[in-house]
Scaffold this active site. Structure first.
Site, PDB file in Angstrom:
ATOM      1  N   LYS A  82       0.817  -1.213   0.000  1.00  0.00           N
ATOM      2  CA  LYS A  82       0.000   0.000   0.000  1.00  0.00           C
ATOM      3  C   LYS A  82       0.861   1.277   0.000  1.00  0.00           C
ATOM      4  O   LYS A  82       2.058   1.226   0.230  1.00  0.00           O
ATOM      5  CB  LYS A  82      -0.939  -0.017   1.216  1.00  0.00           C
TER       6      LYS A  82
HETATM    7  C1  LIG Z   1      -9.904  -2.736  -1.591  1.00  0.00           C
HETATM    8  C2  LIG Z   1      -9.304  -3.433  -0.408  1.00  0.00           C
HETATM    9  N1  LIG Z   1     -10.024  -3.538   0.705  1.00  0.00           N
HETATM   10  C3  LIG Z   1      -9.520  -4.141   1.801  1.00  0.00           C
HETATM   11  C4  LIG Z   1      -8.263  -4.673   1.823  1.00  0.00           C
HETATM   12  C5  LIG Z   1      -7.758  -5.355   3.037  1.00  0.00           C
HETATM   13  O1  LIG Z   1      -6.659  -4.698   3.579  1.00  0.00           O
HETATM   14  P1  LIG Z   1      -5.770  -5.406   4.697  1.00  0.00           P
HETATM   15  O2  LIG Z   1      -4.854  -6.354   4.000  1.00  0.00           O
HETATM   16  O3  LIG Z   1      -5.035  -4.286   5.366  1.00  0.00           O
HETATM   17  O4  LIG Z   1      -6.703  -6.098   5.617  1.00  0.00           O
HETATM   18  C6  LIG Z   1      -7.469  -4.580   0.678  1.00  0.00           C
HETATM   19  C7  LIG Z   1      -6.118  -5.155   0.680  1.00  0.00           C
HETATM   20  O5  LIG Z   1      -5.472  -5.296  -0.287  1.00  0.00           O
HETATM   21  C8  LIG Z   1      -7.998  -3.942  -0.462  1.00  0.00           C
HETATM   22  O6  LIG Z   1      -7.264  -3.830  -1.577  1.00  0.00           O
END
Ligand SMILES: Cc1ncc(COP(=O)(O)O)c(C=O)c1O
Length: 426
Positions: free
Chosen positions: A185
């Site tokens: 990210k």
């Molecule tokens: C659109 C979206 N929502 C939620 C998430 C979940 O994030 P995390 O890995 O921090 O839980 C991601 C992770 O890639 C994502 O791309």
């Protein structure tokens, strides 16, 4: 070319400041949730001009707790997009609610407000909006729908740390704004997340649920202020962020704008370099919005390119360039087909994007040389595919003079968020 030349998709840009802070944190004796997490929350809130921020273990955790704090549970419906990572829908499911999909606008790849409105029933309680790839969703329309129908609005800002809509920052429109600091990210803590809430009450409930449901400030129980008793007031979860993670995040956040500028520059270079190719490039950012430039996605339509999307993925990997798929539309996945009866063809825009999309590396860490290599490889793969009869496993020149027979990894061989599995371990 050795594997050390492999361009890792989404490789983070880590500087000495992060390394020093992590070492200081390790030496301090306090590596769990503590003062560095509090500092990261304050500085992230300042960046967003927002008072109520809680750091968590992931964006998934932030969304799960947001749905719960919104008072949503069994029997409730939550409308969201089919063009997202599975975490968006899983958070709704884990709160006991039923996810309902509304198709995307094929140009922006964001949820289509008209499709949302068409799916509202007396059971609808919330909309979960994703600012896909960092492009702001149509917040005027979506906040209007939420207001008119008395729905909660949750923003999945996993791609959207820098995103703005009409001068206002993503994550501050809804009742809850959820952010990811996963390895790929724009700001990373390795794993990690943040939630912004509209009210202090929601913030307090989320902080409590994130730490087993223990009463306020339970993380301070071993501090030099003396031992503090705590009481468990709800059956919560273990979703807290550690100081070790915040040590990375504090310094990552300080470079959020310079990293954004570098990604914008790479984005523009890709747009120029691919303008004459028979592929669909990302739509220009909409007026009065700020794109976070999290993902650079291209659509590969076999009818125009004479190569399938998966062949393109394989050939890019074979030329040592990590690529991603964001995303196969959610109804393509067996678990949702079985549980909710979703069929890809019922969400045609998301289905088409999901079957044609490819994400190119867009990390601020990329050197000019690596950007050139990526551009040459894309042009080589597309250009040669068009002049070749049919791509099977025959030799394809990779744009840098090399030849390959490798077909490389397909999308199924990738970890979450488009990272090749082996890259996750490196
Ligand atoms: C659109 C979206 N929502 C939620 C998430 C979940 O994030 P995390 O890995 O921090 O839980 C991601 C992770 O890639 C994502 O791309």
């Amino acid at each position: 070319m050795s594997s050390s030349d492999f361009i890792i998709f989404g490789a983070p840009s880590i500087h000495q400041d992060e390394i020093d802070e992590v070492v200081d944190c390790l030496k301090s004796g306090w590596i769990g949730t503590g003062p560095r997490v509090a500092r990261f929350e304050k500085e992230f809130g300042d960046y967003k001009n927002h008072r109520f921020a809680a750091a968590l273990s992931s964006c998934t955790a932030a969304m799960h707790l947001s749905v719960l704090a919104a008072g949503i549970g069994p029997g409730d419906e939550v409308i969201t997009t089919p063009m997202t990572f599975c975490a968006t829908v899983n958070a709704i499911v884990h709160a006991g609610a039923t996810p309902i999909l509304a198709d995307i606008d094929h140009r922006t790849m964001n949820i289509d407000p008209a499709e949302v409105e068409a799916r509202i029933t007396p059971n609808t309680k919330a909309i979960v909006v994703v600012h896909f790839a960092g492009r702001a969703a149509d917040m005027d329309a979506l906040t209007g729908i939420a207001r008119r129908h008395g729905l909660k609005l949750i923003e999945d800002c996993a791609h959207a740390i820098e995103t703005e809509y009409c001068g206002r920052k993503a994550g501050t429109f809804g009742d809850f704004g959820c952010f990811s600091f996963y390895a790929t990210k724009n700001v990373t803590t390795g794993e990690g997340g943040m939630v912004l809430t509209r009210s202090e009450e929601d913030l307090a409930r989320i902080k409590m649920l994130a730490l087993h449901g223990m009463s306020k400030d339970a993380w301070k129980r071993f501090s030099d202020e003396g031992y503090k008793h705590y009481f468990v007031v709800e059956t919560g979860f273990k979703y807290n962020m550690m100081d070790l993670q915040a040590a990375l995040g504090i310094h990552q956040l300080r470079r959020v704008e310079s990293n954004w500028r570098r990604r914008e520059e790479i984005w523009r270079q890709y747009n120029e370099a691919f303008a004459d190719l028979p592929v669909t490039l990302p739509a220009e950012p909409d007026k009065e919005t700020r794109h976070a430039y999290h993902l650079y996605t291209m659509l590969i339509d076999e009818a125009r390119t004479e190569i399938t999307r998966d062949q393109f993925l394989g050939l890019m990997t074979a030329s040592d360039i990590g690529v991603g798929v964001h995303y196969l539309s959610l109804p393509e996945h067996p678990v949702y087909q079985e549980r909710f009866g979703w069929r890809p063809e019922d969400y045609p825009n998301a289905m088409r994007v999901g079957r044609q999309t490819v994400s190119l590396p867009l990390s601020a860490k990329l050197t000019d040389g690596e950007v050139s290599r990526i551009i040459e490889s894309v042009r080589g793969v597309i250009g040669q595919a068009r002049s070749a009869e049919k791509i099977t496993s025959e030799e394809i020149s990779m744009g840098d003079g090399r030849k390959t027979k490798k077909q490389g990894a397909m999308s199924q061989e990738r970890g979450g968020c488009g990272q090749p599995f082996f890259a996750l371990g490196t």
